[in-house]
Design a protein around this motif. Structure first.
Motif, PDB file in Angstrom:
ATOM      1  N   UNK A 165       0.821  -1.218   0.000  1.00 39.18           N
ATOM      2  CA  UNK A 165       0.000   0.000   0.000  1.00 39.18           C
ATOM      3  C   UNK A 165       0.849   1.260   0.000  1.00 39.18           C
ATOM      4  N   UNK A 166       0.437   2.210  -0.809  1.00 45.51           N
ATOM      5  CA  UNK A 166       1.024   3.552  -0.803  1.00 45.51           C
ATOM      6  C   UNK A 166       0.703   4.233   0.518  1.00 45.51           C
ATOM      7  N   UNK A 167       1.703   4.825   1.149  1.00 44.82           N
ATOM      8  CA  UNK A 167       1.491   5.567   2.392  1.00 44.82           C
ATOM      9  C   UNK A 167       1.268   7.033   2.050  1.00 44.82           C
TER      10      UNK A 167
ATOM     11  N   UNK B 162      -0.002   5.265   8.659  1.00 44.73           N
ATOM     12  CA  UNK B 162      -1.174   5.928   8.092  1.00 44.73           C
ATOM     13  C   UNK B 162      -0.801   7.123   7.231  1.00 44.73           C
ATOM     14  N   UNK B 163       0.304   7.766   7.531  1.00 43.02           N
ATOM     15  CA  UNK B 163       0.807   8.859   6.696  1.00 43.02           C
ATOM     16  C   UNK B 163       2.240   9.150   7.100  1.00 43.02           C
ATOM     17  N   UNK B 164       2.951   9.858   6.210  1.00 44.56           N
ATOM     18  CA  UNK B 164       4.332  10.237   6.524  1.00 44.56           C
ATOM     19  C   UNK B 164       4.609  11.634   6.005  1.00 44.56           C
ATOM     20  N   UNK B 165       5.562  12.272   6.652  1.00 43.12           N
ATOM     21  CA  UNK B 165       5.899  13.661   6.348  1.00 43.12           C
ATOM     22  C   UNK B 165       6.808  13.764   5.140  1.00 43.12           C
TER      23      UNK B 165
ATOM     24  N   UNK C 271       9.471   6.498  -2.219  1.00 43.84           N
ATOM     25  CA  UNK C 271       8.383   5.545  -2.021  1.00 43.84           C
ATOM     26  C   UNK C 271       8.050   4.812  -3.327  1.00 43.84           C
ATOM     27  N   UNK C 272       7.983   5.538  -4.430  1.00 39.99           N
ATOM     28  CA  UNK C 272       7.675   4.901  -5.706  1.00 39.99           C
ATOM     29  C   UNK C 272       8.740   3.892  -6.112  1.00 39.99           C
ATOM     30  N   UNK C 273      10.007   4.254  -5.918  1.00 43.25           N
ATOM     31  CA  UNK C 273      11.088   3.316  -6.245  1.00 43.25           C
ATOM     32  C   UNK C 273      10.992   2.069  -5.366  1.00 43.25           C
TER      33      UNK C 273
END
Length: 417
Positions: free
Chosen positions: A164-166, A378-381, A399-401
């Motif tokens: 999952x994407x964060x 749940x989320x990141x800065x 994140x994408x890599x």
């Protein structure tokens, strides 16, 4: 795999260390500087260029695995470590930490962290040292195992490979309007922070703040793509409590009014008040959370101040004293403890936000991405710095890599099966 040498390199953080007490006391801004005397010990001026210290672990094959140490923007506030001093941190690292590093097997990440970060002279090592060294050790373990840092974390904590994407949260700094537009055009998941850190920015009875919240919602509808509804997240640095008082009912009433002014959006309010101690913060935040939940409000409380270490996070999560906990990575210390903190929040059904500070570096930001994705926070800065473009690209691209590599790895595993 042994470490055969250790390198130290002084560097710069991406923003500035600021004396929060002096700013709260009414220090005025002249351009980018604050005009007043500092209050917090260690500060020679209210705004100090952020410094960092890189540590490089020279491995047997001559690969160097790096990590970065630094403090947070508001060092010395809310129970945090004092202002980062490169010379002092370098000296302590050389005398105490380096000999420990030269006697470990970097293949066993959590075991190595436990050994290297043992107390010195009866006290915990500065959290900045833990933070930077743990990044370097994580990179070293990933190199040794020919894998990603995220996979080391998954292996050490018995987690499945993430998919999952964060969601990414950007912060505007003082260039609010321009940076909000950038965030909307880039369809950022969570925005804009707002840096509501003074009476001027909050306004009498919070009116200036409330107008800004409504403007952000309106602007999102005006220039955002169809259907785009980011989470609206504002850090008010305790100013609700400072302006309208420390009664939880009044604070909850105010937050409800703000949320009702932006229907259709989820509202996060970070650090609505500072109650002066960790226990007082827990008791009163739990009350505010309960009031908002009973009303079915779309507003969520985010804790930051007084919730620094892993033990603090454990106490807040168990007490349900926030809807979302900011895990402020340099304040937590070892990045392994950031992973533990996310898992603690999940265990207690509290949101986990892997945050940090604008004072960080590209290396610490990238390491935080691997922790966030591995634990499925749940989320990141988006960090470092107070601009949008650089931080969003560093965190988003990493994140994408990472997800591309993990997807390939999972495809290979499925093919073998």
């Amino acid at each position: 795999m042994q470490i055969k040498d250790v390198l130290l390199a002084p560097g710069a953080g991406a923003f500035f260390y600021d004396d929060q007490a002096a700013i709260r006391a009414g220090a005025t801004q002249d351009g980018f500087v604050y005009v007043s005397e500092p209050i917090t010990p260690g500060f020679t001026s209210i705004r100090v260029p952020a410094s960092s210290l890189s540590i490089g672990l020279v491995l047997a094959d001559d690969t160097v695995a790096w990590g970065d140490m630094m403090g947070v923007q508001y060092s010395g506030a809310g129970g945090r470590d004092s202002l980062f001093d490169t010379a002092q941190i370098s000296d302590l690292t050389s005398r105490v930490v380096v000999p420990r590093l030269l006697d470990v097997d970097v293949s066993r990440y959590l075991d190595v962290c436990a050994k290297v970060f043992q107390p010195f002279e009866g006290r915990r090592l500065p959290l900045a040292i833990e933070y930077g060294v743990s990044q370097a050790l994580l990179r070293a373990a990933a190199h040794l195992h020919r894998t990603t840092m995220a996979e080391i974390v998954c292996s050490q904590f018995n987690l499945p490979l993430p998919t999952r994407w964060v969601p990414i949260y950007c912060q505007s700094g003082d260039a609010r309007e321009i940076n909000v537009d950038k965030m909307i055009l880039k369809a950022v998941d969570v925005l804009p922070h707002g840096l509501i850190n003074s009476r001027q920015k909050f306004g009498a009875d919070g009116r200036t703040f409330m107008e800004f919240v409504k403007w952000v919602a309106t602007r999102t509808r005006e220039i955002g793509r169809a259907g785009y509804r980011p989470v609206l997240h504002f850090d008010v640095y305790g100013w609700i409590g400072l302006e309208i008082g420390l009664e939880p009912q009044r604070i909850a009433d105010f937050i409800c009014r703000v949320a009702e002014s932006v229907p259709g959006f989820t509202l996060n309010v970070e650090c609505p008040a500072d109650f002066g101690s960790t226990q007082a913060q827990i008791d009163n935040y739990a009350r505010i959370v309960s009031i908002l939940d009973d009303r079915g409000s779309s507003a969520r409380i985010v804790v930051d101040e007084r919730c620094n270490t892993l033990e603090d996070i454990r106490l807040f999560a168990k007490a349900k004293a926030a809807h979302l906990v900011q895990i402020k990575t340099p304040d937590v210390g070892s990045i392994a403890d950031t992973a533990r903190a996310v898992l603690l929040c999940k265990e207690n059904k509290v949101g986990a936000y892997v945050g940090g500070s604008c004072t960080e570096t590209d290396l610490s930001a990238q390491a935080s991405v691997h922790i966030s994705v591995a634990t499925q926070a749940d989320m990141m800065l988006a960090k470092p710095g107070m601009g949008v473009d650089e931080a969003f690209s560093i965190v988003g691209n990493e994140q994408n890599r990472l997800l591309a590599m993990l997807n390939r790895r999972q495809g290979q595993t499925q093919g073998v099966g």
